[in-house]
Scaffold this motif. Structure first.
Motif, short mmCIF file in Angstrom:
data_model
loop_
_atom_site.label_atom_id
_atom_site.label_comp_id
_atom_site.label_asym_id
_atom_site.label_seq_id
_atom_site.Cartn_x
_atom_site.Cartn_y
_atom_site.Cartn_z
N ARG A 254 -80.96 55.35 21.16
CA ARG A 254 -81.14 55.67 19.70
C ARG A 254 -80.21 54.76 19.03
N GLN A 258 -81.87 51.80 16.36
CA GLN A 258 -81.57 52.04 15.24
C GLN A 258 -80.79 50.86 14.54
N ARG A 264 -86.02 53.53 9.51
CA ARG A 264 -86.42 54.45 10.58
C ARG A 264 -88.08 54.61 10.68
N ILE A 267 -89.96 52.63 13.58
CA ILE A 267 -89.86 53.13 15.01
C ILE A 267 -91.21 53.59 15.31
N CYS A 280 -85.04 59.33 17.78
CA CYS A 280 -84.42 58.28 17.19
C CYS A 280 -85.00 58.50 15.49
#
Length: 283
Positions: A254, A258, A264, A267, A280
């Motif tokens: 994770r 990141q 985010r 992702i 994540c």
């Protein structure tokens, strides 16, 4: 002697404790089945919701805490119209021994003795030690929070927003502890730190910041359970497991993911297993 159809069932062994630090037993990171009459737990007993009124929301940790072990919860839901917020603390009363779960942690449970509870407010949760000056808040990027001899990974202690249009702004506010302690996604924990005289100090941690010793001279000779009072404007909380020692492979993945994305929400476009994507984005 027992016949061929008789069976003797041995008690299951207790999970082993590590050489130093909190126990490895996962039962410590869920709620006890004994709780207030207005509380409903999910199947995993990691989410507690007060279903009516503003009281009878008392919850306890399933197991006593080990020295330095934090019991951490995240505020999941709020309920408008009530005055007051989450209350957390420790008790030497085994929840199983309670004939009736008190309506309130303050004052009911505290009045039973051997219980120490701290009411969380929107601000000013710091407890000043006699003669202490206001300490500068440590940089949010420091990997560990140090409380005397206790060392806790900071990443898990800081609340995170859900992915959304402005979640990156909210994340920055959480990292600097600029949002109220009572806000949704705030993470609040309780632990006790042993002292040289054989007693312990209770500490409250809010979004990665130690609020100081909110109670002193707790007896370490008795098991101490975490107390979480889902009170008034706090509607629902969930337990957040904290990894001690080396981070897991999932946590390391994770952090790497990141570090290499702009936001985010990006992702979702990565070629990753769905559970890892969710981990994540949401933790």
């Amino acid at each position: 002697a027992p016949g061929p159809r008789a069976h003797v069932r041995a008690a299951p062994p207790r999970p082993p404790r590590g050489p130093a630090g909190p126990p490895t037993c996962r039962l410590a990171v869920c709620f006890h089945h004994v709780h207030g009459t207005n509380v409903r737990l999910d199947a995993s007993r990691t989410r507690a919701t007060r279903v009516e009124s503003f009281a009878n929301g008392l919850c306890f940790s399933q197991e006593p805490l080990a020295p330095g072990q934090i019991f951490l919860v995240e505020i999941e839901e709020k309920e408008l119209g009530w005055c007051g917020h989450l209350r957390v603390g420790l008790t030497a009363h085994d929840p199983q021994s309670l004939e009736v779960v008190p309506e309130y942690s303050l004052p009911d449970l505290v009045n039973m003795g051997d219980t120490w509870v701290f009411a969380i407010t929107r601000s000013h949760n710091r407890v000043m030690v006699d003669g202490e000056e206001v300490r500068a808040r440590g940089p949010p990027w420091e990997p560990f929070l140090l409380i005397e001899q206790v060392r806790i990974p900071r990443d898990t202690l800081v609340g995170r927003s859900r992915p959304g249009r402005y979640s990156h702004i909210l994340d920055d506010l959480y990292k600097t502890n600029a949002l109220p302690a009572t806000a949704r996604r705030s993470r609040i924990g309780v632990l006790y730190a042993p002292q040289p005289d054989g007693t312990a100090d209770m500490h409250i941690v809010i979004n990665g910041e130690d609020m100081g010793p909110s109670a002193r001279h707790l007896p370490t000779s008795r098991p101490l359970y975490a107390v979480v009072d889902v009170f008034a404007s706090t509607k629902s909380v969930r337990v957040i497991p904290v990894e001690y020692g080396f981070p897991s492979l999932q946590t390391l993945c994770r952090l790497v993911i990141q570090k290499h994305i702009v936001h985010r929400l990006a992702i979702d476009g990565l070629d990753l297993p769905p559970p890892l994507k969710s981990f994540c984005k949401h933790e």
